[in-house]
Structure formats: structure tokens, C-alpha cells
Design a protein around this motif. Structure first.
Motif, PDB file in Angstrom:
ATOM      1  N   HIS A   1       0.916  -1.144   0.054  1.00  0.00           N
ATOM      2  CA  HIS A   1      -0.069   0.048  -0.204  1.00  0.00           C
ATOM      3  C   HIS A   1       0.877   1.244  -0.001  1.00  0.00           C
TER       4      HIS A   1
ATOM      5  N   GLU B   1       0.473   3.981  -1.293  1.00  0.00           N
ATOM      6  CA  GLU B   1      -0.045   5.450  -1.024  1.00  0.00           C
ATOM      7  C   GLU B   1      -0.488   5.476   0.641  1.00  0.00           C
ATOM      8  N   GLN B   2      -0.134   4.933   1.452  1.00  0.00           N
ATOM      9  CA  GLN B   2      -0.333   5.104   3.082  1.00  0.00           C
ATOM     10  C   GLN B   2       1.115   5.332   3.587  1.00  0.00           C
TER      11      GLN B   2
END
Length: 584
Positions: free
Chosen positions: A122, A124-125
Motif C-alpha cells: 500500500h 499510497e499510505q
């Protein structure tokens, strides 16, 4: 602090911007883990702020002392520009007691590479996770051996290295992780991905197995030698580096026995062979030779080919071939001796038999001329029979002598014009042709490769037979005797099995087909093989004179030329003799 700086870490020292700092082993740092194994490189940015707690930098001894800002700068550069993932963890103990069991770890610092790996699924986190618990991102880590490794390092104070294997997105990932005590109740993790190394190792292993498979599947022994040179680069010898299984079988020794031995250890060579090997290394021209190895009692065909600064020996056991060849040569020599003895015997026997026959004929003539008045008619008839028998015997002896003398030498072979040769045969048989009122038609014939004298005998016998074996009185009534000779170049499909173009021994050879056709008495094809055998006749002397040697001579001449002869016929319908003669 933007961009890259000159920052290197080595055992015991850290160099930054031209300044050298000595790193001492203290509670807060272990120099064993300030080393790197570069495998992956990323552009990194600072993840620390003025509020981020940094680990203490050990004091520099014997060099410039650094200020707190310099320490922070150094650690920031190490984290930012390391090619490894770097993580600092602090133990979380149960009951908030220094003696409590370690139940978790809290992030103290993490560089950009490790942060990206943490948020690989992930991205984007991605955010700063300093102060967060390890289980927040790896919930099941407490049940793994890796977690217990972290605990053991803190409790023992001894660093460890761990290799881990993952499968991410159907891709095998290998990671080497170093775990070292760091600061107060903490560990520093440094890791690098070694997947490329593992893949390269697997490829190398597959290539090695393939190479070994190829070497060991060879029906010949293979030995690899490398040169041994002195400090000046001069050649001093050759050393074995590899042998295959076949060489082990040939010698009865394992590869471990040979590897490392010099060429002279297994087979001493003289100066002449050493010079050959030097030329091989210089020119790359392969060397081929047969060698008898007394220690093994075997013959080998050996081929040497250059390989880098050495050579490969390919060893083929040819002992059986040598023995077969020797036996064949001995058999051929024995056959030559036998043939010479047979020819000599036939010549002597024929010569010696002719003298008594001449006397029998001569005495019979004396009896008829000088004592005819004293002989009764039955006695005179016996004398005439005796002379006819003696005449047949003389013809038989002469034909046998001719057959025995037949021999083909390639020195006498050349291009023979069959048209001229048949014209010469017709001149010799001209009287017989006229007496038998025979029509002879000869077409254009191809030139063949052979001995002109032997081929003259071949066609003289065939034409004589065609003239002789006619139906009684055929030249006086009924269809006249007719002989045709025709020829052409044979196609591949027309060649008999022994001369087929698919036969490697006949590759590239062309053949002429020559047919001698008559309309005489013919014969039953059941006796085809018999008519070419010496002294074999299908008709008695009462009907047709002869000795049974003519067609045997034809067969022998054809054999001497490497061709073949056969015949087609029916009784009462004539015969066709088919000859296959080489044209080159």
C-alpha cells in the motif's frame, strides 16, 4: 543536506565530507553492522525532523570531535544514503519493567528503503512510523523465529545474521538481515535483498548441471587441462581441472584422483609432444593422433583442442576398431596370397594339362592317317570320339586359364568408349555373324570407366552366346536371328539395391545401363543364378558346344568393375542381359 554526500562506512571508521571518524564499540553502536552489501539503490529523502530522537554517535577518538548537529547530520546521511534497509527498534517489555519479558518492539528510526518495503502493498499510505509498534504493521511477527531472534540479540548482546525467503506477487524474494544490539534495550536491523544473487546462483547451478550432463553423456572421455606458468609467465606444465564419467570408466579411476594432477603425472610426454602443445596454444590448430597406452593395454584416438589458456583432450577407445582393422588386413592379405596361389595353380595346371592333350590329339591323327586301313570302322569311330573329347578338354583348359588370369588393376582403368569397343568385337565375330545370317543393331552407348581389355572379353562372350544360342535352323527359316545392344545413363530408381544412390559407399557415382538382347532360345529364370557360375551349363554338348565358363567370365569382369549383371528371359523367347557399369 539535499542530495548525496561523500559518506562511506568501513570497519571501525566513518568517512563523511572528507573527515574520518573512528567508531568505538559502545552500548549504542556495534561496528560489525556498519557494513553494506549493495543490491538495490533508491533515491532517499530525509525522514527526520528536529523533533526526531536520534541515537547517540560514539565519541571520536584521535580525530576531530563532532558537535550534536554534526552527529545528527552524520546519522541522517547514513540513513538517507544507505543502500540497505535500516531500522532501529526498542524493546517493549511486559509490566513496563526493565526485567519484564519482551512482548513487542517500537520503531525508534527507519530509513526510506525500509519504510517503502513496509508499505510495499500500500504505497499510497506511506508515512513516518517512528514511535509505532512493530505489530501494528506485522501483526503475526511474535509467532515467528525472526521475533525470537530480535529478543535473543537483546538478551545475549550478540549480533546475528538471518536469511529470509518470501513469495510476493508470485515472485521469490530473498533477504539477508543483520540484527545487532543498539542503544539501550534496542536492536538495529540492516537488511538487503539478495534475490538477484539467488537467481544467479540458481542459473549457475542449472548451467553447471547442464554442462555436467553434456560432458557425462559423451561416449568419449573428456579431460580439461589448464596451463601452469611460473612467475615470469613461462609455461611449466599442464594441470587437470576436470574429467567426465567416461574417462573415469576408461581409466578405472575417479575424478577426485585426477583433478590437480599434472599431465606428466598420468602420462609422461617428451619434448616433441610439449612443442606440439605449445603450437596448439599459439595457433589453435587441433591435434589428432592414435596412441597405445601400455598401462591400460588399450588404443585411443585422441583429439586436442585449445580452451582459453589450456586445452581439452577428447579420448575415444578404438581398441576394438584397431583389432577388427588388423584382422581385416590380415584376412585381405591372406586372400591375396590365396588368390595368387590359386592363379598360379590354375596357370600351371592348365599349362601342364595342355601338353598331354596335344599328344592325345596328335596320336589320334597318326592313327587315322597311317593306320586307317588297318582299323575297323568301330575303332575309327572311337578315335574320332577321343579326339573330340580331347578338343573339348583343350577348350575347357584354355577357358579356365583365361578365367584364372582375370584380374583388375585400377592403374589400367580409364574412360572406355563402348561404341568403338563393340565395333572391334563385331569385327572379330564378323564371319560367325555372316554364317548365321544374324542381324546386329548397336545403338549409341555411353562411355564407362574401366579396363578396355576386360570389357572387350565381357562383350565378346555376351555376343558369342547371343549368336550361339539360337533356335536350330533359325538362320535358314523363320525370323532371322536378331541381336540388339542399347545403353543409357541409369536413373536412381533404376539402380539395383547394391548400387542404390542411398548407399553411402556409392554416393556421387553414376552408372550406365547396357542391354544385350537376342531372340534366341532363352532360358528359365529359375536358373538365373546358375548361369553365372563357372562350369554350369543348361544345355548339353549335343545341342550347343561350350565349357560353361563364358558367363562366369562376364560376371567376374563386372565384379572387378564394381558393377552388376543380371538377365531377363523366357524359354523360347530370347534373353536380355542387363549390365550396370560405373561411368566415373
Amino acid at each position: 543536506m539535499d542530495g548525496f554526500v561523500d559518506c562511506t562506512v568501513s570497519s571501525g571508521c566513518l568517512s563523511l565530507r572528507g573527515k574520518l571518524y573512528e567508531i568505538s564499540k559502545t552500548d549504542s553502536c556495534t561496528d560489525t553492522y556498519l557494513s553494506s552489501q549493495p543490491t538495490v539503490t533508491f533515491m532517499t529523502q530525509s525522514i527526520f525532523t528536529s523533533k526526531t530522537a536520534l541515537p547517540d554517535l560514539p565519541d571520536a577518538r584521535g580525530f576531530d570531535r563532532s558537535t550534536p548537529d554534526e552527529k545528527a547530520d552524520i546519522w541522517q546521511q547514513v540513513l538517507n544514503h544507505s543502500v540497505e534497509g535500516l531500522v532501529g527498534l526498542v524493546a517493549v517489555r511486559s509490566g513496563d519493567s526493565d526485567q519484564g519479558a519482551i512482548v513487542n518492539f517500537r520503531y525508534k528510526f527507519i530509513n526510506q528503503i525500509a519504510l517503502r518495503d513496509t508499505f510495499r502493498r500500500h504505497p499510497e499510505q506511506l508515512h513516518d512510523i517512528t514511535g509505532r509498534l512493530l505489530t501494528d504493521f506485522f501483526p503475526s511477527i511474535r509467532d515467528t523465529a525472526l521475533f525470537h531472534t530480535y529478543v535473543h540479540v537483546i538478551e545475549s548482546g550478540k549480533p546475528q545474521r538471518v536469511e529470509q525467503h518470501y513469495n510476493v506477487d508470485h515472485r521469490d524474494i530473498w533477504v539477508i538481515q543483520s540484527v545487532a544490539p543498539f542503544g539501550q534495550d534496542g536492536v538495529m536491523l540492516s537488511y538487503s535483498e539478495t534475490s538477484d544473487l539467488h537467481q544467479a546462483a540458481r542459473r549457475l547451478s542449472r548451467q553447471t548441471n547442464l554442462l555436467n550432463g553434456v560432458l557425462n553423456s559423451s561416449p568419449h572421455g573428456i579431460v580439461v587441462f589448464e596451463t601452469v606458468r611460473d612467475g615470469l609467465g613461462q609455461l611449466t606444465g599442464f594441470q587437470i581441472t576436470l574429467v567426465n564419467q567416461m574417462f573415469e570408466l576408461q581409466t578405472g579411476r575417479t575424478s577426485s584422483y585426477f583433478v590437480g594432477l599434472s599431465l606428466n603425472d598420468i602420462y609422461p610426454i617428451g619434448p616433441g609432444r610439449v612443442e606440439q602443445l605449445k603450437r596448439l596454444l599459439e595457433t589453435g590448430q587441433p591435434i589428432h593422433f592414435d596412441e597405445f597406452i601400455p598401462a591400460l593395454g588399450r588404443w585411443f584416438n585422441i583429439t586436442l583442442t585449445r580452451l582459453n589458456d589450456g586445452f581439452v583432450a577428447t579420448v575415444q577407445d578404438i581398441t576394438t576398431e584397431k583389432q577388427v582393422r588388423q584382422q581385416l588386413e590380415e584376412t585381405v592379405q591372406e586372400l591375396h596370397r590365396s588368390n595368387r596361389n590359386l592363379e598360379q595353380f590354375a596357370y600351371v595346371a592348365s599349362h601342364d594339362l595342355q601338353e598331354p592333350l596335344r599328344k592325345i590329339v596328335a596320336f589320334g591323327d597318326v592313327l587315322n592317317s597311317q593306320f586307317a586301313s588297318q582299323l575297323s570302322e568301330p575303332a575309327s569311330d572311337l578315335i574320332r570320339r577321343m579326339q573330340r573329347s580331347a578338343g573339348r578338354m583343350r577348350s575347357l583348359v584354355q577357358d579356365l586359364l583365361t578365367y584364372a588370369r582375370l584380374s583388375g588393376s585400377r592403374d589400367t582403368f580409364g574412360l572406355v568408349d563402348l561404341n568403338q569397343l563393340l565395333a572391334s568385337v563385331m569385327d572379330d565375330l564378323e564371319i560367325t555373324i555372316q554364317e548365321r545370317n544374324t542381324r546386329v543393331d548397336i545403338g549409341m552407348l555411353p562411355a564407362v570407366w574401366g579396363d578396355a581389355a576386360l570389357l572387350w572379353q565381357l562383350f565378346q562372350n555376351l555376343m558369342s552366346n547371343a549368336l550361339k544360342f539360337q533356335k536350330p535352323g533359325q538362320h535358314l527359316s523363320g525370323p532371322l536371328p536378331h541381336i540388339r545392344v542399347q545403353g543409357r545413363v541409369a536413373t536412381d530408381t533404376e539402380l539395383p539395391a547394391g548400387l542404390s544412390a542411398t548407399d553411402v559407399s556409392q554416393s556421387g557415382r553414376r552408372y550406365a545401363i547396357v542391354e544385350v538382347i537376342d531372340n534366341g532360345i532363352g532360358f528359365d529364370e529359375r536358373y538365373l543364378d546358375r548361369i553365372f557360375t563357372i562350369f554350369q551349363r543348361l544345355h548339353g554338348n549335343l545341342h550347343f558346344s561350350g565349357t560353361g565358363v563364358g558367363l562366369a567370365i562376364c560376371k567376374k569382369v563386372i565384379d572387378l568393375h564394381g558393377g552388376t549383371i543380371t538377365a531377363l528371359s523366357r524359354e523360347g523367347e530370347g534373353a536380355t542381359f542387363v549390365l550396370y557399369l560405373p561411368m566415373q
